[in-house]
Design a protein around this motif. Structure first.
Motif, PDB file in Angstrom:
ATOM      1  N   LYS A   1       9.062   5.491  -7.088  1.00 21.22           N
ATOM      2  CA  LYS A   1      10.187   4.238  -6.996  1.00 21.22           C
ATOM      3  C   LYS A   1      10.079   3.430  -7.315  1.00 21.22           C
ATOM      4  O   LYS A   1      11.219   2.448  -5.985  1.00 21.22           O
ATOM      5  N   ALA A   2       8.850   2.632  -7.927  1.00 23.58           N
ATOM      6  CA  ALA A   2       8.455   1.854  -7.800  1.00 23.58           C
ATOM      7  C   ALA A   2       9.204   0.466  -8.379  1.00 23.58           C
ATOM      8  O   ALA A   2      10.423   0.740  -8.800  1.00 23.58           O
ATOM      9  N   SER A   3       9.494  -0.963  -7.837  1.00 21.89           N
ATOM     10  CA  SER A   3      10.449  -1.658  -8.086  1.00 21.89           C
ATOM     11  C   SER A   3       9.352  -3.611  -7.802  1.00 21.89           C
ATOM     12  O   SER A   3       8.460  -3.487  -7.313  1.00 21.89           O
ATOM     13  N   GLU A   4      10.056  -4.321  -8.290  1.00 24.43           N
ATOM     14  CA  GLU A   4       9.832  -5.078  -7.675  1.00 24.43           C
ATOM     15  C   GLU A   4       9.032  -6.188  -6.538  1.00 24.43           C
ATOM     16  O   GLU A   4       8.594  -6.157  -5.701  1.00 24.43           O
ATOM     17  N   LYS A   5      10.333  -4.923  -5.663  1.00 19.63           N
ATOM     18  CA  LYS A   5      10.520  -5.169  -4.276  1.00 19.63           C
ATOM     19  C   LYS A   5       8.483  -4.753  -4.127  1.00 19.63           C
ATOM     20  O   LYS A   5       8.572  -4.919  -2.199  1.00 19.63           O
TER      21      LYS A   5
ATOM     22  N   LYS B   1       0.804  -1.160  -0.153  1.00 19.10           N
ATOM     23  CA  LYS B   1       0.518  -0.102  -0.364  1.00 19.10           C
ATOM     24  C   LYS B   1       0.680   1.065   0.038  1.00 19.10           C
ATOM     25  O   LYS B   1       0.469   2.252  -0.621  1.00 19.10           O
ATOM     26  N   ASP B   2       1.775   0.747   0.594  1.00 21.63           N
ATOM     27  CA  ASP B   2       2.915   2.482   0.981  1.00 21.63           C
ATOM     28  C   ASP B   2       3.850   2.455  -0.588  1.00 21.63           C
ATOM     29  O   ASP B   2       4.657   3.220  -0.235  1.00 21.63           O
ATOM     30  N   ALA B   3       4.052   1.825  -1.599  1.00 18.78           N
ATOM     31  CA  ALA B   3       4.644   1.825  -2.459  1.00 18.78           C
ATOM     32  C   ALA B   3       4.806   2.797  -3.182  1.00 18.78           C
ATOM     33  O   ALA B   3       3.080   3.697  -3.308  1.00 18.78           O
TER      34      ALA B   3
END
Length: 288
Positions: A180-184, A174-176
């Motif tokens: 700066k998103a990634s597969e993590k 939810k806090d993605a």
């Protein structure tokens, strides 16, 4: 003798005045021609330069916006670019009147970083990201451990994650952070998909070599892929739709108003339906 000379000179003078008076009558000679030429002169057409990235959006300008704007009395030149930097700089520098290639999120970030004063006029139908596969015929066929290629840049990667979440293949934190998103940022991956981030331009080639590939619409079209062949097309958020952009000082100009009116026209939508199949329409067009 002297009297004869003076008489001759007087006659010449009288004749000259008479001839000049005749030539200056209303409607006579060059005065009438000049007036007629001015009255019959056509107004110059308004020149317009629109920049777009090569591919579907330069096609949209060429096939839809250009002919419809020319009906309004404009002459339109389409300027193609092969990157996402120069179209905005050219617009801010005055060598373009408008551009079409980016969504609002990119526009705002780029304008802020480069101190440019640009403004969106209206959103347009946009090629959506799609999940493609040569191995599976439907979402339900996807096997555990399947290889999935996705874009490695944050903006497209976050969209990829949202599409996967929308069809139930992953759950995103939810806090993605979209920037700066990634597969993590994947919280749950029930099918244990083997996710491989790659440069977006490489993704169309992986449709044959991987089990699944999430391909942004512009790269899919550049690779001559059929958008309607995707297992799933993204439910595109409005802020990811491409927008027509002008300099902020021109946002209330007649040019901007004419461009907006053109894109909102039934003729424009008809061209979209006939020549840009699979493009996701903005809410203002669908009435949703």
């Amino acid at each position: 003798m002297k009297k004869q000379v003076m008489l001759m000179m007087a006659l010449v003078l009288i004749f000259s005045v008479f001839a000049a008076a005749c030539g200056s009558k209303p409607g006579a000679g060059t005065t009438n021609n000049a007036a007629g030429g001015a009255a019959g002169k056509e107004e110059p057409k308004k020149a317009l330069k629109i920049g777009a990235t090569a591919g579907p959006y330069s096609d949209m300008v060429s096939k839809a916006i250009k002919p419809l704007m020319e009906k309004k009395g404009y002459t339109v030149e389409v300027v193609e670019f092969n990157d996402y930097v120069q179209p905005n700089k050219a617009l801010a520098g005055g060598s373009l009147n408008a551009n079409l290639f980016q969504h609002v999120l990119y526009l705002k970030k780029f304008a802020e970083d480069n101190k440019l004063d640009l403004k969106e006029v209206i959103s347009v139908p946009t090629a959506p990201m799609g999940l493609y596969s040569k191995k599976f015929k439907s979402i339900n066929d996807i096997k555990e451990g399947s290889t999935l290629t996705i874009s490695n840049d944050a903006a497209n990667l976050y969209r990829s994650l949202l599409l996967l979440q929308d069809i139930g293949l992953v759950k995103v934190k939810k806090d993605a952070d979209p920037a700066k998103a990634s597969e993590k940022d994947i919280e749950e991956n029930p099918k244990k998909l083997n996710i491989k981030p790659l440069e977006a331009a490489q993704l169309p080639r992986t449709v044959d070599s991987s089990d699944l590939a999430l391909v942004p619409g512009n790269f899919a079209l550049a690779a001559k892929m059929d958008l309607t062949s995707a297992l799933k097309l993204e439910n595109m958020a409005e802020n990811y739709r491409n927008v027509l952009v002008v300099n902020t000082k021109d946002i209330d100009s007649q040019m901007a108003k004419d461009l907006k009116e053109t894109i909102q026209s039934k003729d424009f939508e008809k061209i979209m339906d006939e020549q840009f199949k699979g493009f996701s329409k903005p809410q203002w067009m669908t009435g949703k």
